[in-house]
Structures are given as C-alpha cells and as structure tokens.
Design a protein around this motif. Structure first.
Motif, mmCIF file in Angstrom:
data_model
loop_
_atom_site.group_PDB
_atom_site.id
_atom_site.type_symbol
_atom_site.label_atom_id
_atom_site.label_comp_id
_atom_site.label_asym_id
_atom_site.label_seq_id
_atom_site.Cartn_x
_atom_site.Cartn_y
_atom_site.Cartn_z
ATOM 1 N N ILE A 85 0.386 0.421 -2.173
ATOM 2 C CA ILE A 85 -0.691 1.048 -1.488
ATOM 3 C C ILE A 85 -1.115 0.175 -0.274
ATOM 4 O O ILE A 85 -1.494 0.689 0.599
ATOM 5 C CB ILE A 85 -1.793 1.714 -2.387
ATOM 6 N N ILE A 86 -1.716 -1.067 -0.628
ATOM 7 C CA ILE A 86 -1.888 -1.868 0.440
ATOM 8 C C ILE A 86 -1.095 -1.952 1.503
ATOM 9 O O ILE A 86 -1.559 -1.985 2.729
ATOM 10 C CB ILE A 86 -2.377 -3.129 -0.156
ATOM 11 N N LYS A 87 0.321 -2.096 1.275
ATOM 12 C CA LYS A 87 1.224 -2.219 2.390
ATOM 13 C C LYS A 87 1.331 -1.018 3.196
ATOM 14 O O LYS A 87 1.224 -1.011 4.451
ATOM 15 C CB LYS A 87 2.580 -2.475 1.983
ATOM 16 N N GLY A 88 1.147 0.322 2.737
ATOM 17 C CA GLY A 88 1.154 1.535 3.297
ATOM 18 C C GLY A 88 -0.192 1.577 3.960
ATOM 19 O O GLY A 88 -0.016 1.999 5.188
ATOM 20 N N SER A 89 -1.227 1.159 3.542
ATOM 21 C CA SER A 89 -2.651 1.008 4.433
ATOM 22 C C SER A 89 -2.465 0.347 5.529
ATOM 23 O O SER A 89 -3.017 0.703 6.716
ATOM 24 C CB SER A 89 -3.696 0.977 3.439
ATOM 25 N N ILE A 90 -1.940 -0.674 5.349
ATOM 26 C CA ILE A 90 -1.689 -1.663 6.313
ATOM 27 C C ILE A 90 -0.648 -1.100 7.551
ATOM 28 O O ILE A 90 -1.237 -1.295 8.778
ATOM 29 C CB ILE A 90 -1.369 -3.202 5.958
#
Length: 127
Positions: free
Chosen positions: A5-10
């Motif tokens: 989720i964090i990587k996708g948000s970035i």
C-alpha cells in the motif's frame, strides 16, 4: 500488505507530481494562439523567456489549479503579439481584469490581484 500500500501510494504520488510538473511546463511555454479573451478571468500577459515572469509563474499556476480564474497569455508567439497594442502592454508580467491592471512581481500585490475575482453571488430566492 502495508508495504504494498505504501509503495503504491508513493508511485501514485510521484506520478501525480510528474504530471503536474509536465502540465506546469506546458502551460508556461505554451505557443498556442489565444483566440479570445475570457473577460470573466484575470488575464496574465507574460513571456516564457522573461525572468520576472518566471519568478511569479509558479505562484499563479498553483492558484489557478484550484480557482481556474486566470487566463495565461504568452506574448512570445507572433500570433499573440497583437494583444500588446490591444491592451497597451508596456511590460510583462501584466495582470488585467476589467478596469484593473498591475504590472510587476510584488508577491503581496499579486495576492491582492488573485482576489480581484469574487466568488459567484448566490441567486436570490424568488418569493
């Protein structure tokens, strides 16, 4: 899962910033002839090779992303130069809205200019 989720948000945030930067560049360096002046907007007459215009362009561009009340008119393209005489432009950047005009780069004055267009009035209810 949280890392995905964090990587996708970035990735989404970086893509958004990239697109925003590309749109900023395309707006600032626009060579498109302006066919008509939108009298409901503030006109910003500028040149994309003007150092003073570059100083204030980001502030105006970011304001316009939200308010959509600025019409950018690049006077560098030959097809837009007739506005120089039509609006008696002596220097750039020049802001014009109806009978108001300002030429310069003072940040506080530009903040006032960005308030020239008031929010639309509410229609009165009919009795």
């Amino acid at each position: 899962m949280i890392q995905k989720i964090i990587k996708g948000s970035i990735v989404i945030a970086l893509t958004g910033f990239l697109l925003l930067g590309l749109n900023f560049y395309r707006t600032e360096h626009s060579q498109v002839p302006i066919k008509s002046i939108d009298k409901d907007k503030i006109q910003l007459f500028y040149r994309d090779d003007c150092p003073d215009c570059k100083k204030i362009f980001k502030q105006i561009y970011l304001h316009n992303l939200i308010k959509q009340d600025i019409q950018f008119i690049n006077l560098k393209p030959i097809n837009n130069r007739h506005y120089i005489d039509e609006y008696t432009i002596h220097t750039v950047p020049t802001f014009i809205h109806k009978n108001k005009r300002y030429a310069g780069t003072q940040k506080e004055k530009i903040k006032e200019i960005l308030k020239w267009i008031t929010k639309p009035y509410k229609k009165e209810k009919k009795h």
